[in-house]
Design a protein around this motif. Structure first.
Motif, PDB file in Angstrom:
ATOM      1  N   ARG B  60      62.423  45.025 -64.920  1.00 59.72           N
ATOM      2  CA  ARG B  60      62.039  45.086 -66.334  1.00 59.72           C
ATOM      3  C   ARG B  60      61.237  46.365 -66.592  1.00 59.72           C
ATOM      4  NH1 ARG B  60      64.904  41.417 -65.944  1.00 59.72           N
ATOM      5  NH2 ARG B  60      64.765  39.306 -66.795  1.00 59.72           N
ATOM      6  N   SER B  61      61.213  46.788 -67.854  1.00 62.08           N
ATOM      7  CA  SER B  61      60.402  47.947 -68.245  1.00 62.08           C
ATOM      8  C   SER B  61      59.139  47.470 -68.953  1.00 62.08           C
ATOM      9  CB  SER B  61      61.189  48.833 -69.214  1.00 62.08           C
ATOM     10  OG  SER B  61      62.397  49.245 -68.631  1.00 62.08           O
ATOM     11  N   TYR B  62      58.013  48.097 -68.652  1.00 63.76           N
ATOM     12  CA  TYR B  62      56.755  47.778 -69.328  1.00 63.76           C
ATOM     13  C   TYR B  62      56.057  49.064 -69.739  1.00 63.76           C
ATOM     14  CZ  TYR B  62      57.452  43.012 -67.811  1.00 63.76           C
ATOM     15  OH  TYR B  62      57.987  41.763 -67.638  1.00 63.76           O
ATOM     16  N   SER B  63      55.580  49.092 -70.967  1.00 63.06           N
ATOM     17  CA  SER B  63      54.887  50.274 -71.463  1.00 63.06           C
ATOM     18  C   SER B  63      53.540  50.452 -70.780  1.00 63.06           C
ATOM     19  CB  SER B  63      54.651  50.138 -72.971  1.00 63.06           C
ATOM     20  OG  SER B  63      55.865  50.247 -73.651  1.00 63.06           O
ATOM     21  N   ILE B  64      53.150  51.712 -70.647  1.00 71.65           N
ATOM     22  CA  ILE B  64      51.844  52.033 -70.082  1.00 71.65           C
ATOM     23  C   ILE B  64      50.800  51.914 -71.190  1.00 71.65           C
ATOM     24  CG2 ILE B  64      50.456  53.869 -69.028  1.00 71.65           C
ATOM     25  CD1 ILE B  64      53.139  54.940 -67.825  1.00 71.65           C
ATOM     26  N   ALA B  65      49.718  51.194 -70.889  1.00 68.08           N
ATOM     27  CA  ALA B  65      48.677  50.949 -71.892  1.00 68.08           C
ATOM     28  C   ALA B  65      47.548  51.963 -71.804  1.00 68.08           C
ATOM     29  CB  ALA B  65      48.106  49.545 -71.712  1.00 68.08           C
ATOM     30  N   SER B  66      47.358  52.554 -70.624  1.00 70.81           N
ATOM     31  CA  SER B  66      46.218  53.446 -70.424  1.00 70.81           C
ATOM     32  C   SER B  66      46.537  54.863 -70.887  1.00 70.81           C
ATOM     33  CB  SER B  66      45.822  53.458 -68.945  1.00 70.81           C
ATOM     34  OG  SER B  66      46.966  53.627 -68.133  1.00 70.81           O
ATOM     35  N   ALA B  67      45.483  55.641 -71.123  1.00 67.99           N
ATOM     36  CA  ALA B  67      45.648  57.044 -71.493  1.00 67.99           C
ATOM     37  C   ALA B  67      45.925  57.855 -70.231  1.00 67.99           C
ATOM     38  CB  ALA B  67      44.375  57.564 -72.161  1.00 67.99           C
ATOM     39  N   PRO B  68      46.584  59.001 -70.390  1.00 65.86           N
ATOM     40  CA  PRO B  68      46.782  59.884 -69.237  1.00 65.86           C
ATOM     41  C   PRO B  68      45.460  60.242 -68.565  1.00 65.86           C
ATOM     42  CG  PRO B  68      48.030  60.667 -71.139  1.00 65.86           C
ATOM     43  CD  PRO B  68      47.186  59.531 -71.625  1.00 65.86           C
ATOM     44  N   GLU B  69      44.390  60.258 -69.344  1.00 68.87           N
ATOM     45  CA  GLU B  69      43.077  60.677 -68.827  1.00 68.87           C
ATOM     46  C   GLU B  69      42.374  59.564 -68.053  1.00 68.87           C
ATOM     47  OE1 GLU B  69      44.136  60.991 -71.995  1.00 68.87           O
ATOM     48  OE2 GLU B  69      44.423  63.167 -72.134  1.00 68.87           O
ATOM     49  N   LEU B  75      48.868  48.293 -67.413  1.00 70.82           N
ATOM     50  CA  LEU B  75      50.027  47.729 -68.113  1.00 70.82           C
ATOM     51  C   LEU B  75      49.551  46.460 -68.786  1.00 70.82           C
ATOM     52  CD1 LEU B  75      52.653  47.841 -65.192  1.00 70.82           C
ATOM     53  CD2 LEU B  75      52.192  49.622 -66.888  1.00 70.82           C
ATOM     54  N   THR B  76      49.945  46.229 -70.024  1.00 69.49           N
ATOM     55  CA  THR B  76      49.614  44.954 -70.667  1.00 69.49           C
ATOM     56  C   THR B  76      50.905  44.172 -70.844  1.00 69.49           C
ATOM     57  OG1 THR B  76      47.746  45.975 -71.788  1.00 69.49           O
ATOM     58  CG2 THR B  76      48.498  43.844 -72.641  1.00 69.49           C
ATOM     59  N   GLY B 127      54.195  45.435 -79.117  1.00 74.22           N
ATOM     60  CA  GLY B 127      54.556  46.829 -79.364  1.00 74.22           C
ATOM     61  C   GLY B 127      53.327  47.711 -79.515  1.00 74.22           C
ATOM     62  N   ILE B 128      52.162  47.093 -79.580  1.00 77.74           N
ATOM     63  CA  ILE B 128      50.910  47.846 -79.643  1.00 77.74           C
ATOM     64  C   ILE B 128      50.633  48.593 -78.323  1.00 77.74           C
ATOM     65  CG2 ILE B 128      49.494  45.887 -78.868  1.00 77.74           C
ATOM     66  CD1 ILE B 128      48.414  48.530 -81.444  1.00 77.74           C
ATOM     67  N   VAL B 129      51.217  48.134 -77.224  1.00 79.01           N
ATOM     68  CA  VAL B 129      50.816  48.660 -75.907  1.00 79.01           C
ATOM     69  C   VAL B 129      50.972  50.186 -75.766  1.00 79.01           C
ATOM     70  CG1 VAL B 129      51.167  48.494 -73.407  1.00 79.01           C
ATOM     71  CG2 VAL B 129      51.140  46.411 -74.800  1.00 79.01           C
ATOM     72  N   PRO B 130      52.162  50.766 -76.006  1.00 78.54           N
ATOM     73  CA  PRO B 130      52.253  52.226 -75.860  1.00 78.54           C
ATOM     74  C   PRO B 130      51.438  52.973 -76.918  1.00 78.54           C
ATOM     75  CG  PRO B 130      54.285  51.354 -76.799  1.00 78.54           C
ATOM     76  CD  PRO B 130      53.466  50.163 -76.366  1.00 78.54           C
ATOM     77  N   LEU B 131      51.233  52.329 -78.087  1.00 76.32           N
ATOM     78  CA  LEU B 131      50.449  52.964 -79.148  1.00 76.32           C
ATOM     79  C   LEU B 131      48.972  52.983 -78.778  1.00 76.32           C
ATOM     80  CD1 LEU B 131      52.248  51.416 -82.271  1.00 76.32           C
ATOM     81  CD2 LEU B 131      52.918  53.348 -80.834  1.00 76.32           C
ATOM     82  N   ARG B 132      48.546  51.974 -78.012  1.00 77.05           N
ATOM     83  CA  ARG B 132      47.163  51.964 -77.511  1.00 77.05           C
ATOM     84  C   ARG B 132      46.942  53.150 -76.568  1.00 77.05           C
ATOM     85  NH1 ARG B 132      44.462  50.166 -72.332  1.00 77.05           N
ATOM     86  NH2 ARG B 132      42.384  49.505 -72.960  1.00 77.05           N
ATOM     87  N   SER B 133      47.971  53.474 -75.772  1.00 79.16           N
ATOM     88  CA  SER B 133      47.868  54.642 -74.892  1.00 79.16           C
ATOM     89  C   SER B 133      47.683  55.908 -75.726  1.00 79.16           C
ATOM     90  CB  SER B 133      49.125  54.741 -74.018  1.00 79.16           C
ATOM     91  OG  SER B 133      49.105  55.914 -73.242  1.00 79.16           O
TER      92      SER B 133
END
Lengths: 86, 250
Positions: B60-69, B75-76, B127-133
């Motif tokens: 499965r694919s999961y969006s990254i929740a954290s910032a690059p920094e 992952l959420t 769908g908030i997860v990648p936007l949180r990143s």
């Protein structure tokens, strides 16, 4: 059948197979001629091998065989331009 | 599995769970240590692969929740009741367990501060997860890019990162739309996000925002069509769809 997702869901398989980031690449459907981003294709994941279809005409443009390692992409009418730098 | 990562190659590797955070009754954040993490852009995702003792695999694919920094990869995961993968991730996985993943993946649904703004984010459910990143990246680089987030969730209890979003900081406007139930004193939006909501709480087309829409397929189709109808050029609207619920699968 579940709702389709989009080409973003196959980004990992495409990169593992082609060694390039493909979702921002543009391709032309060989069936209807429409241009679209790989990330915008219509993707059905609930199949033994995920299927990508053209968003404009619905034709199958490629299938991903995940049982191969790396995954095998079987193209059926999608001409992809140069992928942007990874 | 022990192959060294080659530049541009995407290979499976093991990450270690260092912390789990309950975000809502059904969503959990996994904080991961990934030994050979090459860094990522906000909006990218990872693929996760589970292997059963008999060799059966589910991916499965999961969006990254954290910032690059951020120092760790986060992952959420939203639990899908009859899912094949998510219940294991949210209910079975413990600190110090290992998880097989590959990434970062994706170059289309990404935002970097250099791209500029204004930045219009629209999320449905997890769908908030990648936007949180993206928001965390914006905060980490002290960006002043004007940003608006329209976030649709079923109830207040289902709002992921609720406290963090409430103090997202200078230049970020948050509009929450609750679709199923809301507190008696709720002053925010209610009901399904429609053309009128979009006209009232998002940047006008004339301000030329970058628009990122992530959520269930039907939500994304509806919102992106409304944004196009409101005059936003299609090439300023980036979309990421997942199944009826969950992030990129079950």
């Amino acid at each position: 059948m579940s709702d389709p997702v989009d080409g973003n869901a196959l980004a990992g398989d495409l990169r593992a197979s082609l060694h390039a980031e493909m979702t921002a690449a543009t391709g032309r459907c060989g069936h209807c001629g429409a241009l679209s981003l790989v990330g915008e294709l219509v993707v059905y994941l609930d199949a033994p091998s995920p299927v990508a279809r053209c968003r404009h005409c619905g034709s199958v443009v490629f299938v991903v065989h995940r049982f191969r390692e790396p995954p095998q992409i079987v193209w059926s009418g999608f001409a992809v331009g140069e992928p942007p730098a990874a | 599995m022990a192959r060294a990562a080659l530049p541009g190659r995407l290979t499976w590797q093991f990450a270690r769970v260092v912390e789990t955070i309950a975000e809502t009754p059904t969503a959990k954040t996994l904080v991961l240590e990934v030994p050979e993490w090459p860094g990522h852009d906000a909006g990218q995702h990872v693929d996760i692969r589970l292997t059963a003792p008999d060799g059966y695999q589910a991916q499965r694919s999961y969006s990254i929740a954290s910032a690059p920094e951020h120092s760790h990869l986060e992952l959420t995961i939203e639990t899908i009741d009859d899912g094949e993968v998510s219940p294991y991730l949210t209910e079975e996985l413990r600190v110090d367990d290992e998880l097989e993943l590959r990434g970062p993946i994706g170059g289309y649904f990404v935002w970097r501060e250099e791209l500029g703004g204004p930045l219009q984010l629209v999320a449905g459910g997890s769908g908030i997860v990648p936007l949180r990143s993206m928001l965390a990246h914006r905060a980490a680089v002290s960006s002043e890019i004007p940003t608006r987030l329209l976030y649709s969730a079923r109830t207040l209890e289902d709002v992921i990162y609720r406290d963090e979003l409430a103090r997202a900081g200078e230049g970020v406007t948050l509009d929450l739309a609750l679709t199923r139930a809301w507190p008696p004193d709720w002053a925010g939006l209610t009901g399904r996000v429609d053309q009128d909501t979009i006209a009232r709480v998002t940047f006008a087309a004339g301000e030329r925002p970058w628009v990122y829409v992530c959520g269930p397929t039907g939500f994304v189709e509806h919102v992106s069509a409304s944004m196009v109808a409101a005059g936003h050029p299609a090439d300023r609207i980036k979309t990421e769809r997942f199944g009826p619920s969950g992030t990129g699968g079950s």
